[in-house]
Design a protein around this motif. Structure first.
Motif, mmCIF file in Angstrom:
data_model
loop_
_atom_site.group_PDB
_atom_site.id
_atom_site.type_symbol
_atom_site.label_atom_id
_atom_site.label_comp_id
_atom_site.label_asym_id
_atom_site.label_seq_id
_atom_site.Cartn_x
_atom_site.Cartn_y
_atom_site.Cartn_z
ATOM 1 N N ARG A 151 46.594 47.236 47.499
ATOM 2 C CA ARG A 151 47.541 48.336 47.726
ATOM 3 C C ARG A 151 47.499 49.359 46.597
ATOM 4 N N CYS A 186 38.180 45.920 48.951
ATOM 5 C CA CYS A 186 38.369 46.703 50.182
ATOM 6 C C CYS A 186 37.943 45.929 51.423
ATOM 7 N N ASN A 188 35.436 46.119 53.384
ATOM 8 C CA ASN A 188 34.814 46.865 54.472
ATOM 9 C C ASN A 188 33.301 46.655 54.434
ATOM 10 N N GLN A 223 37.031 49.253 61.259
ATOM 11 C CA GLN A 223 38.191 50.094 60.995
ATOM 12 C C GLN A 223 38.339 50.331 59.495
ATOM 13 N N ASP A 225 40.661 51.331 56.207
ATOM 14 C CA ASP A 225 42.042 51.335 55.747
ATOM 15 C C ASP A 225 42.129 51.949 54.354
ATOM 16 N N ALA A 226 43.318 51.930 53.772
ATOM 17 C CA ALA A 226 43.567 52.593 52.490
ATOM 18 C C ALA A 226 42.683 52.077 51.357
ATOM 19 N N VAL A 262 40.242 55.667 60.846
ATOM 20 C CA VAL A 262 41.546 55.266 60.307
ATOM 21 C C VAL A 262 42.535 55.147 61.463
ATOM 22 N N GLU A 263 43.076 53.960 61.648
ATOM 23 C CA GLU A 263 43.974 53.732 62.782
ATOM 24 C C GLU A 263 45.382 54.221 62.476
ATOM 25 N N SER A 264 45.877 53.936 61.263
ATOM 26 C CA SER A 264 47.226 54.343 60.876
ATOM 27 C C SER A 264 47.161 55.507 59.902
ATOM 28 N N ASP A 267 47.370 54.876 56.151
ATOM 29 C CA ASP A 267 46.200 54.421 55.394
ATOM 30 C C ASP A 267 45.419 55.577 54.792
ATOM 31 N N SER A 305 47.425 63.442 59.133
ATOM 32 C CA SER A 305 47.958 62.323 58.342
ATOM 33 C C SER A 305 48.956 62.819 57.309
ATOM 34 N N LYS A 421 49.297 48.402 67.609
ATOM 35 C CA LYS A 421 49.325 49.866 67.602
ATOM 36 C C LYS A 421 50.769 50.376 67.603
#
Length: 443
Positions: A151, A186, A188, A223, A225-226, A262-264, A267, A305, A421
């Motif tokens: 985070r 991360c 990824n 996906q 993310d942050a 990026v889904e959200s 992020d 965003s 979602k």
């Protein structure tokens, strides 16, 4: 607070200070105060015993001792501390103390622990720099605290990368090793092959171009993310600073590709804070129409965003402390010691700043510090603090009601999710009788 170690404060005093040179210690002084006194004594033997006592407490004391871990960590990172003491036994005892401190830190307390570690990394003493980098590395390697570090990658990476060019070889090598561990957080797989190039770009700007080119031509599957965006962010900022039209276009392509995965919107925070302003500045300097078009598209993707992120604020420490005390009083929870309240509130502030509003991390950082007989009451307190903080953290713009005729059927805000979602977040629903109904959500 210390009784979970060996049963009572008397036992702590006798067990830990029997060999510390105190034949008849004053019974009016607490064990914790005597530990602190011993750890700062001039006599080398007494000081080592004090540090060993702090190590034992860090290993075996209960949750009530955790606020003291941050105090110990701050003392170790102090330039007048013991990590560079002239006596080797003191230095070794201080170094050994760092391990149980970082091991005992819970995930939500990672931001609180990183603050003194950042001070240590920027210290003028290389021994403190090395100790701080080692501590960050242990936080990354630990399965328990890895989530908390993930985070905070946006702040961790610049601090660690700055020391990769340190003139002290031991610090530079340790910084590179820590940087590898940090980037690996991360998780990824699409970006994993570029970690070494990203690290290399910090030391050698010559590899920036090839790394950005490879990223632009990569087809992303997983996906994003942050934490993944935080790893790539320094590379893209360095590429934008090269003042090359082709490079700026490539950066815009990379940003668009990553933003599409990026889904959200939450992020995208690493890119919105620093990359978006850099892209706007780049757009003003570009003269090539095609490059400007690609950059404008990347900016437009991030601005969506930015709108979502702008609706979230931060809560002050005092505000969270007030919420915690209020809800504990409402549920008749016994009074919590002030250091513990401040510690728990600090963890909650970190979760609010990270927009982590899932129930699990909040329960983990509040529940162990509540002295209640019923698990159900403890759970209600945790959920109550979460709901109150999440409500206060969202900036709401009260929309003026339209003066229309009709009876009000519903006038409220709601959130809606399906599986993983989020379909609607804090969306206002105002229904009137004999009126057409439509719902518009900011997400």
């Amino acid at each position: 607070m210390l009784r979970s170690l060996v049963g009572s404060e008397m036992c702590i005093r006798d067990r830990l200070y029997g060999d510390a040179g105190w034949t008849d210690p004053p019974r009016s002084t607490s064990a914790l105060a005597q530990i602190s006194e011993a750890a700062s004594a001039r006599d080398v033997g007494t000081r080592v015993h004090g540090l060993v006592a702090q190590k034992l407490l860090s290993q075996y004391a209960g949750p009530g001792f955790e606020p003291e871990l941050l105090v110990l960590l701050s003392h170790l990172m102090n330039e007048h501390g013991v990590l560079f003491h002239k006596a080797k036994p003191v230095r070794e005892a201080a170094t050994e103390l760092l391990t149980p401190i970082t091991t005992k830190i819970r995930p939500a307390a990672v931001p609180l622990a990183l603050a003194p570690l950042y001070d240590g990394v920027s210290s003028r003493k290389w021994e403190i720099q090395a100790g701080a980098l080692s501590a960050i590395g242990r936080l990354v390697k630990s399965k328990k605290t890895k989530v908390g570090v993930a985070r905070e990658l946006r702040s961790v990476i610049p601090v660690v990368s700055d020391q990769m060019s340190c003139t002290k070889l031991q610090v530079a090598e340790l910084a590179v090793e820590t940087m590898r561990e940090v980037c690996g957080v991360c998780g990824n797989k699409d970006l994993a092959p570029f970690v070494e190039q990203i690290i290399g770009s910090v030391i050698s700007p010559d590899v920036v171009g090839s790394c950005v080119h490879a990223l632009a031509s990569t087809v992303l599957v997983q996906q994003v993310d942050a934490p993944a965006l935080a790893v790539v962010e320094p590379l893209l900022l360095r590429a934008l600073s090269l003042n090359q039209t082709a490079m700026r276009r490539k950066v815009a392509v990379v940003v668009s590709n990553l933003a599409s995965m990026v889904e959200s919107a939450l992020d995208a925070a690493p890119f919105v804070v620093r990359v978006l302003p850099a892209l706007r500045a780049s757009l003003e300097r570009l003269s090539d129409l095609e490059a400007k078009s690609v950059t404008a598209t990347a900016i437009q993707n991030l601005e969506q965003s930015e709108i979502t992120l702008s609706r979230y604020g931060v809560l002050s420490q005092s505000a969270v402390e007030g919420v915690l005390c209020e809800i504990c009083t409402a549920h008749q929870v016994p009074a919590i010691e002030t250091p513990v309240v401040e510690f728990v509130a600090g963890m909650c502030c970190g979760l609010v700043g990270a927009r982590a509003f899932e129930e699990k991390p909040w329960v983990e950082c509040i529940l162990p510090f509540l002295e209640v007989e019923s698990d159900e009451v403890a759970k209600r307190v945790c959920v109550g603090v979460l709901e109150s903080c999440s409500f206060k953290a969202v900036r709401r713009e009260s929309a003026a009601d339209l003066e229309e005729e009709g009876e009000d059927l519903c006038n409220c805000e709601f959130s809606l999710a399906y599986a993983a979602k989020t379909l609607a977040t804090n969306t206002r629903l105002h229904l009137k009788k004999v009126m057409a109904v439509s719902t518009m959500t900011p997400s």
